[in-house]
Design a protein around this motif. Structure first.
Motif, PDB file in Angstrom:
ATOM      1  N   ILE A 131       0.840  -1.208   0.000  1.00  0.00           N
ATOM      2  CA  ILE A 131       0.000   0.000   0.000  1.00  0.00           C
ATOM      3  C   ILE A 131       0.873   1.254   0.000  1.00  0.00           C
ATOM      4  O   ILE A 131       0.589   2.215  -0.728  1.00  0.00           O
ATOM      5  CB  ILE A 131      -0.964  -0.027   1.194  1.00  0.00           C
ATOM      6  CG1 ILE A 131      -2.032  -1.087   0.959  1.00  0.00           C
ATOM      7  CG2 ILE A 131      -1.599   1.332   1.427  1.00  0.00           C
ATOM      8  CD1 ILE A 131      -2.904  -1.375   2.151  1.00  0.00           C
ATOM      9  N   LEU A 132       1.953   1.247   0.781  1.00  0.00           N
ATOM     10  CA  LEU A 132       2.843   2.403   0.801  1.00  0.00           C
ATOM     11  C   LEU A 132       3.518   2.618  -0.555  1.00  0.00           C
ATOM     12  O   LEU A 132       3.660   3.762  -1.003  1.00  0.00           O
ATOM     13  CB  LEU A 132       3.896   2.249   1.896  1.00  0.00           C
ATOM     14  CG  LEU A 132       3.382   2.376   3.325  1.00  0.00           C
ATOM     15  CD1 LEU A 132       4.495   2.083   4.320  1.00  0.00           C
ATOM     16  CD2 LEU A 132       2.790   3.739   3.570  1.00  0.00           C
ATOM     17  N   VAL A 133       3.914   1.536  -1.211  1.00  0.00           N
ATOM     18  CA  VAL A 133       4.508   1.657  -2.546  1.00  0.00           C
ATOM     19  C   VAL A 133       3.480   2.211  -3.524  1.00  0.00           C
ATOM     20  O   VAL A 133       3.792   3.088  -4.338  1.00  0.00           O
ATOM     21  CB  VAL A 133       5.067   0.301  -3.025  1.00  0.00           C
ATOM     22  CG1 VAL A 133       5.423   0.334  -4.499  1.00  0.00           C
ATOM     23  CG2 VAL A 133       6.282  -0.089  -2.209  1.00  0.00           C
ATOM     24  N   LEU A 134       2.257   1.734  -3.460  1.00  0.00           N
ATOM     25  CA  LEU A 134       1.207   2.215  -4.361  1.00  0.00           C
ATOM     26  C   LEU A 134       0.930   3.701  -4.137  1.00  0.00           C
ATOM     27  O   LEU A 134       0.814   4.466  -5.104  1.00  0.00           O
ATOM     28  CB  LEU A 134      -0.069   1.406  -4.148  1.00  0.00           C
ATOM     29  CG  LEU A 134      -1.251   1.771  -5.032  1.00  0.00           C
ATOM     30  CD1 LEU A 134      -0.912   1.498  -6.497  1.00  0.00           C
ATOM     31  CD2 LEU A 134      -2.478   0.993  -4.625  1.00  0.00           C
ATOM     32  N   VAL A 135       0.863   4.131  -2.888  1.00  0.00           N
ATOM     33  CA  VAL A 135       0.632   5.546  -2.592  1.00  0.00           C
ATOM     34  C   VAL A 135       1.787   6.391  -3.131  1.00  0.00           C
ATOM     35  O   VAL A 135       1.576   7.459  -3.728  1.00  0.00           O
ATOM     36  CB  VAL A 135       0.443   5.763  -1.073  1.00  0.00           C
ATOM     37  CG1 VAL A 135       0.520   7.228  -0.703  1.00  0.00           C
ATOM     38  CG2 VAL A 135      -0.871   5.166  -0.625  1.00  0.00           C
ATOM     39  N   THR A 136       3.014   5.911  -2.947  1.00  0.00           N
ATOM     40  CA  THR A 136       4.182   6.640  -3.437  1.00  0.00           C
ATOM     41  C   THR A 136       4.153   6.774  -4.951  1.00  0.00           C
ATOM     42  O   THR A 136       4.441   7.853  -5.490  1.00  0.00           O
ATOM     43  CB  THR A 136       5.472   5.928  -2.997  1.00  0.00           C
ATOM     44  OG1 THR A 136       5.463   5.809  -1.577  1.00  0.00           O
ATOM     45  CG2 THR A 136       6.696   6.677  -3.437  1.00  0.00           C
TER      46      THR A 136
ATOM     47  N   VAL B 232       1.514   6.706  -6.924  1.00  0.00           N
ATOM     48  CA  VAL B 232       0.417   7.595  -7.326  1.00  0.00           C
ATOM     49  C   VAL B 232       0.799   9.057  -7.102  1.00  0.00           C
ATOM     50  O   VAL B 232       0.587   9.911  -7.973  1.00  0.00           O
ATOM     51  CB  VAL B 232      -0.883   7.228  -6.572  1.00  0.00           C
ATOM     52  CG1 VAL B 232      -1.935   8.303  -6.733  1.00  0.00           C
ATOM     53  CG2 VAL B 232      -1.404   5.893  -7.058  1.00  0.00           C
ATOM     54  N   VAL B 233       1.396   9.355  -5.945  1.00  0.00           N
ATOM     55  CA  VAL B 233       1.785  10.738  -5.647  1.00  0.00           C
ATOM     56  C   VAL B 233       2.867  11.209  -6.615  1.00  0.00           C
ATOM     57  O   VAL B 233       2.802  12.334  -7.141  1.00  0.00           O
ATOM     58  CB  VAL B 233       2.258  10.871  -4.185  1.00  0.00           C
ATOM     59  CG1 VAL B 233       2.918  12.204  -3.927  1.00  0.00           C
ATOM     60  CG2 VAL B 233       1.077  10.674  -3.246  1.00  0.00           C
ATOM     61  N   SER B 234       3.859  10.362  -6.869  1.00  0.00           N
ATOM     62  CA  SER B 234       4.930  10.767  -7.780  1.00  0.00           C
ATOM     63  C   SER B 234       4.417  10.905  -9.214  1.00  0.00           C
ATOM     64  O   SER B 234       4.847  11.806  -9.945  1.00  0.00           O
ATOM     65  CB  SER B 234       6.099   9.796  -7.718  1.00  0.00           C
ATOM     66  OG  SER B 234       5.699   8.520  -8.147  1.00  0.00           O
ATOM     67  N   ALA B 235       3.484  10.054  -9.632  1.00  0.00           N
ATOM     68  CA  ALA B 235       2.922  10.172 -10.978  1.00  0.00           C
ATOM     69  C   ALA B 235       2.143  11.472 -11.121  1.00  0.00           C
ATOM     70  O   ALA B 235       2.210  12.134 -12.165  1.00  0.00           O
ATOM     71  CB  ALA B 235       2.026   8.978 -11.276  1.00  0.00           C
ATOM     72  N   ARG B 236       1.437  11.860 -10.077  1.00  0.00           N
ATOM     73  CA  ARG B 236       0.688  13.124 -10.118  1.00  0.00           C
ATOM     74  C   ARG B 236       1.652  14.309 -10.257  1.00  0.00           C
ATOM     75  O   ARG B 236       1.412  15.223 -11.052  1.00  0.00           O
ATOM     76  CB  ARG B 236      -0.143  13.275  -8.858  1.00  0.00           C
ATOM     77  CG  ARG B 236      -0.976  14.532  -8.837  1.00  0.00           C
ATOM     78  CD  ARG B 236      -1.812  14.612  -7.559  1.00  0.00           C
ATOM     79  NE  ARG B 236      -2.541  15.854  -7.498  1.00  0.00           N
ATOM     80  CZ  ARG B 236      -2.071  16.990  -6.969  1.00  0.00           C
ATOM     81  NH1 ARG B 236      -0.855  17.020  -6.479  1.00  0.00           N
ATOM     82  NH2 ARG B 236      -2.810  18.068  -6.950  1.00  0.00           N
TER      83      ARG B 236
ATOM     84  N   GLY C 255      13.146  10.728 -17.422  1.00  0.00           N
ATOM     85  CA  GLY C 255      14.069  10.474 -16.327  1.00  0.00           C
ATOM     86  C   GLY C 255      13.372  10.159 -15.019  1.00  0.00           C
ATOM     87  O   GLY C 255      13.802   9.293 -14.255  1.00  0.00           O
ATOM     88  N   ALA C 256      12.285  10.843 -14.768  1.00  0.00           N
ATOM     89  CA  ALA C 256      11.555  10.610 -13.525  1.00  0.00           C
ATOM     90  C   ALA C 256      10.910   9.235 -13.507  1.00  0.00           C
ATOM     91  O   ALA C 256      10.877   8.571 -12.471  1.00  0.00           O
ATOM     92  CB  ALA C 256      10.505  11.694 -13.326  1.00  0.00           C
ATOM     93  N   LEU C 257      10.398   8.791 -14.656  1.00  0.00           N
ATOM     94  CA  LEU C 257       9.812   7.460 -14.701  1.00  0.00           C
ATOM     95  C   LEU C 257      10.879   6.388 -14.524  1.00  0.00           C
ATOM     96  O   LEU C 257      10.629   5.355 -13.889  1.00  0.00           O
ATOM     97  CB  LEU C 257       9.057   7.248 -16.008  1.00  0.00           C
ATOM     98  CG  LEU C 257       7.697   7.929 -16.085  1.00  0.00           C
ATOM     99  CD1 LEU C 257       7.065   7.710 -17.451  1.00  0.00           C
ATOM    100  CD2 LEU C 257       6.782   7.409 -14.996  1.00  0.00           C
ATOM    101  N   LEU C 258      12.065   6.613 -15.071  1.00  0.00           N
ATOM    102  CA  LEU C 258      13.158   5.665 -14.837  1.00  0.00           C
ATOM    103  C   LEU C 258      13.527   5.628 -13.362  1.00  0.00           C
ATOM    104  O   LEU C 258      13.779   4.555 -12.799  1.00  0.00           O
ATOM    105  CB  LEU C 258      14.380   6.055 -15.671  1.00  0.00           C
ATOM    106  CG  LEU C 258      14.300   5.750 -17.160  1.00  0.00           C
ATOM    107  CD1 LEU C 258      15.534   6.294 -17.865  1.00  0.00           C
ATOM    108  CD2 LEU C 258      14.193   4.259 -17.381  1.00  0.00           C
ATOM    109  N   LEU C 259      13.562   6.764 -12.724  1.00  0.00           N
ATOM    110  CA  LEU C 259      13.875   6.827 -11.302  1.00  0.00           C
ATOM    111  C   LEU C 259      12.798   6.127 -10.468  1.00  0.00           C
ATOM    112  O   LEU C 259      13.107   5.341  -9.563  1.00  0.00           O
ATOM    113  CB  LEU C 259      14.019   8.280 -10.868  1.00  0.00           C
ATOM    114  CG  LEU C 259      14.437   8.525  -9.430  1.00  0.00           C
ATOM    115  CD1 LEU C 259      15.836   7.985  -9.197  1.00  0.00           C
ATOM    116  CD2 LEU C 259      14.392  10.002  -9.128  1.00  0.00           C
ATOM    117  N   ALA C 260      11.550   6.388 -10.772  1.00  0.00           N
ATOM    118  CA  ALA C 260      10.457   5.752 -10.029  1.00  0.00           C
ATOM    119  C   ALA C 260      10.437   4.245 -10.268  1.00  0.00           C
ATOM    120  O   ALA C 260      10.232   3.459  -9.333  1.00  0.00           O
ATOM    121  CB  ALA C 260       9.118   6.368 -10.436  1.00  0.00           C
ATOM    122  N   GLY C 261      10.669   3.826 -11.505  1.00  0.00           N
ATOM    123  CA  GLY C 261      10.723   2.398 -11.804  1.00  0.00           C
ATOM    124  C   GLY C 261      11.867   1.712 -11.086  1.00  0.00           C
ATOM    125  O   GLY C 261      11.721   0.602 -10.576  1.00  0.00           O
TER     126      GLY C 261
END
Length: 71
Positions: free
Chosen positions: A26-31, A33-37, A49-55
């Protein structure tokens, strides 16, 4: 050879392990969602670059949880 006695702590820990997996998920999912927003608010120029970092962060968290589970 006698078997060692089963401790109540082992049973309680066995019940809590799935709960911790749900909490981490759940914490990973919230993170994510917030970062995608935040990424969508910044625009497409920083998305790559941000998607590579988040992935990468998701992969590292998955690897850590797998290693902790196998111990």
């Amino acid at each position: 050879m006698a078997t060692p006695p089963t401790l109540a702590a082992d049973a309680v820990l066995g019940l809590l392990v799935p709960l911790w997996q749900w909490v981490i998920g759940i914490l990973v999912l919230v993170t994510v969602v917030v970062s995608a927003r935040k990424l969508l608010m910044r625009g497409p120029s920083r998305m790559g670059g941000a998607l590579l970092l988040a992935g990468g962060a998701v992969l590292v968290l998955t690897a850590i949880s797998y290693i902790m589970e196998s111990l």
